[in-house]
Design a protein around this motif. Structure first.
Motif, PDB file in Angstrom:
ATOM      1  N   SER A  15     -40.281  -8.505   1.518  1.00  0.00           N
ATOM      2  CA  SER A  15     -40.465  -9.696   0.698  1.00  0.00           C
ATOM      3  C   SER A  15     -39.197 -10.001  -0.098  1.00  0.00           C
ATOM      4  N   ARG A  16     -38.874 -11.265  -0.200  1.00  0.00           N
ATOM      5  CA  ARG A  16     -37.663 -11.710  -0.903  1.00  0.00           C
ATOM      6  C   ARG A  16     -37.591 -11.169  -2.336  1.00  0.00           C
ATOM      7  N   LYS A  17     -38.739 -11.007  -2.984  1.00  0.00           N
ATOM      8  CA  LYS A  17     -38.714 -10.542  -4.375  1.00  0.00           C
ATOM      9  C   LYS A  17     -38.213  -9.099  -4.491  1.00  0.00           C
ATOM     10  N   PHE A  18     -38.127  -8.368  -3.362  1.00  0.00           N
ATOM     11  CA  PHE A  18     -37.638  -6.995  -3.386  1.00  0.00           C
ATOM     12  C   PHE A  18     -36.220  -6.854  -2.822  1.00  0.00           C
ATOM     13  N   TRP A  19     -35.593  -7.974  -2.469  1.00  0.00           N
ATOM     14  CA  TRP A  19     -34.227  -7.916  -1.939  1.00  0.00           C
ATOM     15  C   TRP A  19     -33.263  -7.368  -2.990  1.00  0.00           C
ATOM     16  N   ASN A  20     -32.193  -6.743  -2.515  1.00  0.00           N
ATOM     17  CA  ASN A  20     -31.087  -6.240  -3.358  1.00  0.00           C
ATOM     18  C   ASN A  20     -31.508  -5.159  -4.347  1.00  0.00           C
ATOM     19  N   GLU A  21     -32.534  -4.400  -4.002  1.00  0.00           N
ATOM     20  CA  GLU A  21     -32.950  -3.286  -4.857  1.00  0.00           C
ATOM     21  C   GLU A  21     -32.753  -1.940  -4.172  1.00  0.00           C
ATOM     22  N   GLY A  22     -32.213  -1.942  -2.943  1.00  0.00           N
ATOM     23  CA  GLY A  22     -31.964  -0.699  -2.228  1.00  0.00           C
ATOM     24  C   GLY A  22     -33.182  -0.136  -1.515  1.00  0.00           C
ATOM     25  N   ILE A  23     -34.288  -0.837  -1.578  1.00  0.00           N
ATOM     26  CA  ILE A  23     -35.534  -0.343  -0.984  1.00  0.00           C
ATOM     27  C   ILE A  23     -35.406  -0.246   0.533  1.00  0.00           C
ATOM     28  N   THR A  24     -34.864  -1.285   1.144  1.00  0.00           N
ATOM     29  CA  THR A  24     -34.760  -1.304   2.604  1.00  0.00           C
ATOM     30  C   THR A  24     -33.826  -0.212   3.095  1.00  0.00           C
ATOM     31  N   SER A  25     -32.687  -0.052   2.443  1.00  0.00           N
ATOM     32  CA  SER A  25     -31.741   0.997   2.843  1.00  0.00           C
ATOM     33  C   SER A  25     -32.359   2.376   2.720  1.00  0.00           C
ATOM     34  N   GLU A  26     -33.050   2.614   1.624  1.00  0.00           N
ATOM     35  CA  GLU A  26     -33.686   3.916   1.416  1.00  0.00           C
ATOM     36  C   GLU A  26     -34.732   4.191   2.498  1.00  0.00           C
ATOM     37  N   ALA A  27     -35.528   3.186   2.807  1.00  0.00           N
ATOM     38  CA  ALA A  27     -36.558   3.354   3.834  1.00  0.00           C
ATOM     39  C   ALA A  27     -35.937   3.547   5.216  1.00  0.00           C
ATOM     40  N   LEU A  28     -34.894   2.769   5.522  1.00  0.00           N
ATOM     41  CA  LEU A  28     -34.258   2.869   6.837  1.00  0.00           C
ATOM     42  C   LEU A  28     -33.625   4.240   7.045  1.00  0.00           C
ATOM     43  N   VAL A  29     -32.952   4.765   6.041  1.00  0.00           N
ATOM     44  CA  VAL A  29     -32.369   6.109   6.156  1.00  0.00           C
ATOM     45  C   VAL A  29     -33.463   7.141   6.406  1.00  0.00           C
ATOM     46  N   GLY A  55     -27.437  -6.927   8.310  1.00  0.00           N
ATOM     47  CA  GLY A  55     -26.391  -6.119   8.936  1.00  0.00           C
ATOM     48  C   GLY A  55     -25.737  -5.176   7.939  1.00  0.00           C
ATOM     49  N   LYS A  56     -25.598  -5.624   6.702  1.00  0.00           N
ATOM     50  CA  LYS A  56     -25.016  -4.760   5.660  1.00  0.00           C
ATOM     51  C   LYS A  56     -25.922  -3.562   5.394  1.00  0.00           C
ATOM     52  N   VAL A  57     -27.222  -3.781   5.440  1.00  0.00           N
ATOM     53  CA  VAL A  57     -28.174  -2.674   5.277  1.00  0.00           C
ATOM     54  C   VAL A  57     -27.965  -1.664   6.400  1.00  0.00           C
ATOM     55  N   MET A  58     -27.853  -2.152   7.624  1.00  0.00           N
ATOM     56  CA  MET A  58     -27.664  -1.262   8.774  1.00  0.00           C
ATOM     57  C   MET A  58     -26.369  -0.474   8.652  1.00  0.00           C
ATOM     58  N   GLN A  59     -25.295  -1.143   8.258  1.00  0.00           N
ATOM     59  CA  GLN A  59     -24.008  -0.455   8.075  1.00  0.00           C
ATOM     60  C   GLN A  59     -24.102   0.587   6.968  1.00  0.00           C
ATOM     61  N   LYS A  60     -24.757   0.243   5.873  1.00  0.00           N
ATOM     62  CA  LYS A  60     -24.918   1.172   4.749  1.00  0.00           C
ATOM     63  C   LYS A  60     -25.646   2.442   5.183  1.00  0.00           C
ATOM     64  N   CYS A  61     -26.512   2.308   6.184  1.00  0.00           N
ATOM     65  CA  CYS A  61     -27.297   3.443   6.677  1.00  0.00           C
ATOM     66  C   CYS A  61     -26.600   4.187   7.819  1.00  0.00           C
ATOM     67  N   GLY A  62     -25.354   3.833   8.106  1.00  0.00           N
ATOM     68  CA  GLY A  62     -24.575   4.561   9.102  1.00  0.00           C
ATOM     69  C   GLY A  62     -24.595   3.964  10.493  1.00  0.00           C
ATOM     70  N   MET A  63     -25.270   2.846  10.658  1.00  0.00           N
ATOM     71  CA  MET A  63     -25.329   2.224  11.981  1.00  0.00           C
ATOM     72  C   MET A  63     -24.018   1.479  12.255  1.00  0.00           C
ATOM     73  N   GLN A  64     -23.619   1.460  13.520  1.00  0.00           N
ATOM     74  CA  GLN A  64     -22.369   0.815  13.910  1.00  0.00           C
ATOM     75  C   GLN A  64     -22.645  -0.473  14.678  1.00  0.00           C
ATOM     76  N   PHE A  65     -21.843  -1.487  14.386  1.00  0.00           N
ATOM     77  CA  PHE A  65     -21.942  -2.774  15.068  1.00  0.00           C
ATOM     78  C   PHE A  65     -21.562  -2.600  16.531  1.00  0.00           C
ATOM     79  N   GLU A  66     -22.384  -3.142  17.436  1.00  0.00           N
ATOM     80  CA  GLU A  66     -22.120  -3.022  18.865  1.00  0.00           C
ATOM     81  C   GLU A  66     -21.816  -4.359  19.539  1.00  0.00           C
ATOM     82  N   GLY A  67     -22.222  -5.452  18.949  1.00  0.00           N
ATOM     83  CA  GLY A  67     -21.917  -6.738  19.550  1.00  0.00           C
ATOM     84  C   GLY A  67     -22.935  -7.806  19.211  1.00  0.00           C
ATOM     85  N   ILE A  68     -22.631  -9.013  19.674  1.00  0.00           N
ATOM     86  CA  ILE A  68     -23.499 -10.157  19.448  1.00  0.00           C
ATOM     87  C   ILE A  68     -24.049 -10.628  20.786  1.00  0.00           C
ATOM     88  N   PHE A  69     -25.346 -10.890  20.809  1.00  0.00           N
ATOM     89  CA  PHE A  69     -26.017 -11.415  21.987  1.00  0.00           C
ATOM     90  C   PHE A  69     -26.411 -12.863  21.667  1.00  0.00           C
TER      91      PHE A  69
END
Length: 94
Positions: A15-29, A55-69
């Motif tokens: 939900s937008r009201k939880f954006w930019n609080e680190g919740i998604t990054s913490e959960a993804l890790v 994409g920034k969340v993914m990078q923060k969690c150690g994921m690497q960019f592979e390309g655009i489809f």
């Protein structure tokens, strides 16, 4: 473990009201750590290129960019969009 269980694709929506609080990054890790502990070797995810914050969340969690489809998926309003693919391997430094 059979071949189909050695790779995983994950996604998230928050939900937008939880954006930019680190919740998604913490959960993804946590999900990444769990999947690697279960024997997975590769985890991938993608996002609409018009949502670079995901994409920034993914990078923060150690994921690497592979390309655009180009025009590879439909977005949440049913329109085709280009997606950026990211992945992390169990052998990647974290």
């Amino acid at each position: 473990m059979n071949d189909c269980l050695e790779q995983s694709e994950i996604g998230y929506c928050i939900s937008r009201k939880f954006w930019n609080e680190g919740i998604t990054s913490e959960a993804l890790v946590s999900v990444i750590d769990y999947l690697f502990s279960c024997g997975f070797m590769r985890i991938s995810a993608y996002h609409d290129v018009l949502n670079p914050a995901s994409g920034k969340v993914m990078q923060k969690c150690g994921m690497q960019f592979e390309g655009i489809f180009r025009n590879a998926q439909k977005n949440n309003v049913g329109e085709f969009c280009s997606i950026a693919q990211y992945a992390i391997l169990k052998s990647d430094p974290r």
